[in-house]
Enzyme design. Structure first.
Site, short mmCIF file in Angstrom:
data_model
loop_
_atom_site.label_atom_id
_atom_site.label_comp_id
_atom_site.label_asym_id
_atom_site.label_seq_id
_atom_site.Cartn_x
_atom_site.Cartn_y
_atom_site.Cartn_z
N GLU A 35 0.84 -1.21 0.00
CA GLU A 35 0.00 0.00 0.00
C GLU A 35 0.88 1.25 0.00
OE1 GLU A 35 -3.21 -0.27 -1.18
OE2 GLU A 35 -3.34 -1.78 0.40
N THR A 37 2.88 2.01 -2.13
CA THR A 37 4.17 1.68 -2.74
C THR A 37 4.19 2.03 -4.22
OG1 THR A 37 3.29 -0.54 -2.96
CG2 THR A 37 4.84 -0.18 -1.16
N GLY A 124 -17.17 3.24 -5.33
CA GLY A 124 -16.64 4.14 -4.31
C GLY A 124 -16.25 3.47 -3.01
N LEU A 127 -12.95 -0.72 -4.16
CA LEU A 127 -12.80 -2.02 -4.84
C LEU A 127 -12.62 -1.81 -6.34
CD1 LEU A 127 -15.45 -3.99 -2.78
CD2 LEU A 127 -12.96 -4.02 -2.52
N GLU A 162 -8.70 7.51 -17.20
CA GLU A 162 -9.04 8.03 -15.88
C GLU A 162 -8.19 9.25 -15.52
OE1 GLU A 162 -10.10 5.08 -13.12
OE2 GLU A 162 -10.02 6.39 -11.38
N ASP A 174 -4.91 -0.70 -10.49
CA ASP A 174 -6.29 -1.16 -10.60
C ASP A 174 -6.60 -1.70 -11.99
OD1 ASP A 174 -6.26 -0.01 -8.13
OD2 ASP A 174 -7.59 1.66 -8.63
N TYR A 226 -3.77 12.00 0.97
CA TYR A 226 -3.06 11.25 -0.07
C TYR A 226 -1.96 12.13 -0.66
CZ TYR A 226 -2.26 8.76 -4.49
OH TYR A 226 -1.69 8.11 -5.55
#
Ligand code: ADP
Ligand code: MG
Length: 383
Positions: A35, A37, A124, A127, A162, A174, A226
């Protein structure tokens, strides 16, 4: 025909008054370990969920696109000029227009199409419904138009949709999982070289299961936090004179060279997390699946104490799952809410989930949602 497939087919008929030429699906994902990373040029290990987005589609004779989604039961239309201007189509249809844009920008002759979208990937929840949507649409359009888009180039195309059309700065994990995952495997992705390797992770054959708990905790300050974590990592790499934290070879020496405790803890998370991904991969290659449990739990402690991206709901789900017998448990995803995963014996998945639900009730938290996450196949045509 699964429910979601049937809903996509039925939605196509009622929205467009015709039968689809085919049905395509792409899954959501969870990250087993690794995570924060990705943007440090490091390693991640996601796997695809059984939950998928299904797109029923048929070509149109001219370059225009009509998209219906059961989520809002509305049809959005756009033409080539709108697809060619990033951001022009907003809202959920922007993910679809973004795929058309990314393909056209690469010179592909994207066929006009009618598309109907049905989904059992919760949107949202962390996932990756967005990557599932992009990947399903990309796979459908590539097949309908017989486009020469090699599978290894598809994740970057979906990511561009995206990043550049929708305007969300996500990494490539993802889309890689949604497109390239194989059933019974986790996808080991080197975020610097983009090399991938399928790692056996057939939990069921070991009598195990992965419990995923959607904590439904509201995402708090996720965007700003973030950005600040990313900035701290970049500053630390610059101070240490390395291209990215992935290149820190001697953690103790790096920690001694950093000016403050917060930065030291951020660096320690990234460096030890990369190491945990590599150790997890080594154990799975050796068929030692239960043995990854302590690495999952150590990853959680590192996110909680060093990277400081957990919230009370996720910490409670992890500690409760462990107390109820899980081999390991951790938050998965960017943090500040989202999902927790736990490696459990297959026959204890319900008792562990029930223990988490009881702990949430006791703490006054919103009731969590849970499911078993069987490592599943990536995007493809289903009918
Ligand atoms: P996540 O990818 O973690 O689910 P995101 O915020 O990245 O969360 O993506 C969610 C967005 O993706 C939704 O707001 C919507 O725009 C789009 N989306 C997801 N599922 C669907 C769907 N079934 N139909 C239409 N749009 C969807
Ligand atoms: Mg997303």
């Amino acid at each position: 025909m699964s429910d979601v497939t049937a809903r996509a087919a039925a939605g196509f008929s009622s929205a467009f008054g015709a039968e689809p030429a085919g049905l395509w699906a792409a899954p959501g994902r969870v990250n087993l370990i690794g995570e924060h990373t990705d943007y440090n040029d490091g390693f991640v290990l996601p796997f695809a969920l059984p939950h998928r987005i299904v797109v029923a589609a048929a070509s149109l004779p001219t370059p225009r696109w009509r998209v219906w989604s059961e989520q809002s039961d509305e049809t959005i239309e756009f033409d080539a000029a709108q697809a060619d201007e990033p951001g022009k189509i907003d809202g959920w249809a922007g993910y679809v227009a973004g795929v058309v844009w990314a393909l056209r920008a690469k010179g592909h002759d994207v066929p006009g199409a009618s598309l109907a979208v049905a989904s059992d990937v919760p949107a949202g929840a962390g996932l990756s419904s967005s990557a599932a949507l992009e990947s399903a649409v990309l796979t459908a359009l590539a097949d309908l138009g017989d486009l020469a888009v090699p599978v290894e180039e598809r994740p970057a195309l979906a990511q561009r949709a995206e990043n550049d059309y929708v305007g969300m700065p996500c990494g490539i994990m993802d889309q890689s999982a949604s497109i390239r995952a194989e059933a019974g495997h986790a996808l080991f992705l080197d975020c610097r070289t983009l090399a991938i390797e399928q790692i056996p992770f057939d939990v069921a054959s070991f009598g195990l299961a992965v419990l995923v708990v959607d904590t439904r905790a509201p995402h708090r300050h996720a965007g700003g936090e973030y950005a600040s974590r990313r900035r701290a990592c970049e500053e630390a790499a610059a101070l240490l004179g390395v291209p990215a934290l992935r290149d820190v070879a001697d953690l103790d020496a790096a920690l001694a060279a950093l000016p403050d405790d917060v930065m030291r803890r951020r660096v320690r998370h990234v460096v030890t997390e990369n190491q945990r991904v590599l150790e997890t991969v080594a154990l799975l290659r050796a068929g030692e699946v239960r043995e990854i449990g302590p690495l999952l739990t150590a990853s959680h402690a590192s996110m909680r104490d060093d990277f400081e991206i957990t919230v009370p709901e996720v910490d409670l789900a992890v500690s409760t799952a462990l107390a109820a017998g899980a081999y390991g448990a951790r938050m998965t995803g960017g943090g500040f809410g989202g999902c927790v995963l736990a490696l459990v014996d297959a026959d204890s998945i319900e008792p562990v989930a029930a223990a988490v639900a009881a702990a949430y009730a006791g703490a006054g938290f919103t009731a969590p949602v849970w499911f078993a996450a069987r490592p599943s196949a990536g995007a493809g045509r289903i009918e």
